[in-house]
Motif scaffolding. Sequence first.
Motif, mmCIF file in Angstrom:
data_model
loop_
_atom_site.group_PDB
_atom_site.id
_atom_site.type_symbol
_atom_site.label_atom_id
_atom_site.label_comp_id
_atom_site.label_asym_id
_atom_site.label_seq_id
_atom_site.Cartn_x
_atom_site.Cartn_y
_atom_site.Cartn_z
ATOM 1 N N GLN A 155 0.642 -1.438 0.156
ATOM 2 C CA GLN A 155 -0.001 0.172 -0.303
ATOM 3 C C GLN A 155 0.642 1.603 -0.096
ATOM 4 O O GLN A 155 0.317 1.733 -0.595
ATOM 5 C CB GLN A 155 -0.651 -0.088 1.826
ATOM 6 C CG GLN A 155 -2.008 -0.517 1.302
ATOM 7 C CD GLN A 155 -3.394 -0.612 2.122
ATOM 8 O OE1 GLN A 155 -3.944 0.099 2.543
ATOM 9 N NE2 GLN A 155 -3.704 -2.026 3.275
ATOM 10 N N GLY A 156 1.822 1.374 0.248
ATOM 11 C CA GLY A 156 2.593 2.680 0.481
ATOM 12 C C GLY A 156 2.136 3.280 2.310
ATOM 13 O O GLY A 156 2.044 2.726 2.854
ATOM 14 N N VAL A 157 2.353 4.659 1.831
ATOM 15 C CA VAL A 157 1.301 5.174 3.156
ATOM 16 C C VAL A 157 0.104 4.661 3.689
ATOM 17 O O VAL A 157 -0.704 4.328 2.452
ATOM 18 C CB VAL A 157 1.414 6.525 2.819
ATOM 19 C CG1 VAL A 157 2.711 6.704 3.026
ATOM 20 C CG2 VAL A 157 0.764 6.679 1.735
ATOM 21 N N ASN A 158 0.363 3.930 4.835
ATOM 22 C CA ASN A 158 -1.330 3.231 5.349
ATOM 23 C C ASN A 158 -1.481 4.137 6.521
ATOM 24 O O ASN A 158 -0.367 4.593 7.255
ATOM 25 C CB ASN A 158 -1.590 1.628 4.705
ATOM 26 C CG ASN A 158 -0.862 1.362 4.730
ATOM 27 O OD1 ASN A 158 -0.576 0.277 5.878
ATOM 28 N ND2 ASN A 158 0.418 0.968 3.957
ATOM 29 N N SER A 159 -2.464 2.999 7.183
ATOM 30 C CA SER A 159 -2.347 2.686 8.277
ATOM 31 C C SER A 159 -2.355 1.573 9.751
ATOM 32 O O SER A 159 -2.755 1.526 9.978
ATOM 33 C CB SER A 159 -4.431 3.487 9.077
ATOM 34 O OG SER A 159 -4.642 2.614 8.168
ATOM 35 N N SER A 160 -1.349 0.829 8.165
ATOM 36 C CA SER A 160 -1.189 -0.292 9.437
ATOM 37 C C SER A 160 -0.335 -1.221 8.947
ATOM 38 O O SER A 160 0.086 -2.106 10.228
ATOM 39 C CB SER A 160 -2.312 -1.702 8.441
ATOM 40 O OG SER A 160 -2.093 -1.789 6.521
ATOM 41 N N THR A 161 0.900 -0.466 8.462
ATOM 42 C CA THR A 161 2.064 -1.070 7.996
ATOM 43 C C THR A 161 2.786 -0.414 9.183
ATOM 44 O O THR A 161 2.440 0.688 9.653
ATOM 45 C CB THR A 161 2.734 -0.235 7.192
ATOM 46 O OG1 THR A 161 2.275 -1.339 5.836
ATOM 47 C CG2 THR A 161 4.074 -0.885 7.020
ATOM 48 N N ILE A 162 3.369 -1.035 9.680
ATOM 49 C CA ILE A 162 4.395 -0.541 11.163
ATOM 50 C C ILE A 162 5.559 0.311 10.648
ATOM 51 O O ILE A 162 6.484 -0.422 10.441
ATOM 52 C CB ILE A 162 4.620 -1.870 12.132
ATOM 53 C CG1 ILE A 162 3.696 -2.276 12.937
ATOM 54 C CG2 ILE A 162 5.595 -1.214 13.606
ATOM 55 C CD1 ILE A 162 3.101 -3.775 13.251
ATOM 56 N N LEU B 295 -6.562 -14.448 -1.436
ATOM 57 C CA LEU B 295 -7.019 -13.238 0.266
ATOM 58 C C LEU B 295 -5.807 -12.220 -0.998
ATOM 59 O O LEU B 295 -4.687 -12.609 -1.659
ATOM 60 C CB LEU B 295 -6.242 -13.404 0.667
ATOM 61 C CG LEU B 295 -6.858 -14.497 2.052
ATOM 62 C CD1 LEU B 295 -6.031 -15.104 3.231
ATOM 63 C CD2 LEU B 295 -8.897 -14.058 2.476
ATOM 64 N N ASN B 296 -6.063 -10.452 -0.601
ATOM 65 C CA ASN B 296 -4.967 -9.240 -0.737
ATOM 66 C C ASN B 296 -5.016 -9.279 0.349
ATOM 67 O O ASN B 296 -5.284 -8.675 1.076
ATOM 68 C CB ASN B 296 -5.862 -8.804 -1.898
ATOM 69 C CG ASN B 296 -4.985 -7.614 -2.591
ATOM 70 O OD1 ASN B 296 -3.932 -8.444 -3.035
ATOM 71 N ND2 ASN B 296 -5.008 -6.610 -2.589
ATOM 72 N N ILE B 297 -3.190 -9.646 0.503
ATOM 73 C CA ILE B 297 -2.701 -9.171 2.353
ATOM 74 C C ILE B 297 -2.241 -8.309 1.418
ATOM 75 O O ILE B 297 -1.256 -8.502 0.731
ATOM 76 C CB ILE B 297 -2.377 -10.416 2.164
ATOM 77 C CG1 ILE B 297 -3.243 -11.914 2.360
ATOM 78 C CG2 ILE B 297 -1.527 -10.706 3.526
ATOM 79 C CD1 ILE B 297 -1.759 -13.144 2.252
ATOM 80 N N THR B 298 -2.529 -7.255 2.351
ATOM 81 C CA THR B 298 -1.383 -6.334 3.043
ATOM 82 C C THR B 298 -0.114 -6.288 4.269
ATOM 83 O O THR B 298 -1.196 -7.016 5.787
ATOM 84 C CB THR B 298 -2.714 -4.996 3.793
ATOM 85 O OG1 THR B 298 -2.814 -4.796 2.416
ATOM 86 C CG2 THR B 298 -1.279 -3.401 4.140
ATOM 87 N N PRO B 299 0.576 -6.579 4.111
ATOM 88 C CA PRO B 299 1.838 -7.099 4.849
ATOM 89 C C PRO B 299 1.872 -6.026 5.736
ATOM 90 O O PRO B 299 1.254 -4.314 5.828
ATOM 91 C CB PRO B 299 2.953 -7.250 4.422
ATOM 92 C CG PRO B 299 2.615 -6.890 2.823
ATOM 93 C CD PRO B 299 1.527 -6.131 2.628
#
Length: 459
Positions: free
Chosen positions: A48-55, A413-417
Amino acid sequence: MSTTAPFRPAADTELSAEAAALATGPAEHPIHPAHTPTGQLSFGAFFQGVNSSTIWRLPASGDQVAWESFEALVRTAERGKFAAFFLGEGLRLREHRGVPFELDVAGRPDAQTLLAALAAITDQIGLVATQNTTYNDPVDLARRFQTLDLLSGGRAGWNVVTTDNAWTGENFRRGGYLDHEDRYVHAEAFVEVAQQFWRGEQIEHDGAHYSVRAHGDLPRSAQGRPVLFQAGASPAGQDFAARTADVIFSPHGTLEAAVDFRRSIAERTVAAGREANSVKILPGAEVVLAPTEKEADEKIRWVRDLQVGPEQAIALLEQYWGRDLSDFDPEGPLPDVAPEVAESGVTRGAGFQFAKAEELTRAWREEAAEKGQSILEFARVKAGSRRGTFSGSYEAVADRLVEFAQLGAIDGLNITPWLIPSGLDDIVDHLIPRLQERGVYPTDYAGSTLRENLGLPPV
């Protein structure tokens, strides 16, 4: 009509009570009379790049715009036989209450440029760019996608989005010219022009928003044309997907919600004159894994604590209160003030379009007080509830996915790491082998094109 045989679970497969209840009725079509579950799953990796879930807070957190991050993630995904690698789009920094969102530290690089580079270091994984119909021109975008499709040997895909917010429009001469209710009407005409270009046709289009005189000038790729993805979950979005898409993303993590969504898409697809199995469904998912359920619970809490710190918690509430809440203590109770306005506008943030803010914030205050939750605790629970149910021990998640596959509720699934670039490692090393043992995930790529590896028919 499709000749795919119905999927039948192995004799020793035991469905959960929830899955068994959903499977009641005519055994050959628990979802739709014309829908045939394949019992197979495909995975996509969503950078995603910038987002609310990537640490961002760990030493292991990679640079979101560095080539090494993209390279490492796509190589892991291809090692795990992922069907596709997706890139998000960011034409402008996201806004929060009318100003750039300070917790986004960088923008997103151009997706098609990056995917063209990744095509040279990969062999079979699909390469999917999120690209906007509102702020592009159809022939120009179609030509760039066809170029990527040819360069990659038939591995390109287009995630069709319809963003129409005012701040993105300020980047363009046209501005935010498109009425919200017209976005799918415009998008469908846009996609039709692109498909005409890919077919090498003479294009003469006169529409409400543009006129086009053009002719396709590139040969067809190994898969015919780029695969079309779409993520609209609204009724209008579902209808658009049913008429035009090959794959739809969905936000439905529970089994019951996924079955209902599959039924809706199958019905709409048939009504649009297509076969019930024409559109694949890949829910967006966060996958946090560990060897045991106890370890997984601890890891999920650890991940959530890193994802949602004090700043993120306050920002989440500000979207719904519509006002500055920086004076409130994240360790204290939810704000005891009313939202600034009852009706919301797009300046509160792209993720929030909620008309009943006063009713919602009152309910949230009551819920948090009843549970004894602080702002930070409440925000972490809410953030976690939006990210699906595909986390847990290796064995439990594998069993859960088998149930989804057996019922035909999803196609993968489309998985966001949750961590870049190592967030797919547990999935590839521990979950996928268990899915392969259960016969629901491929042990090798089906072919050289994205269309083949998603199980889509030729075009």
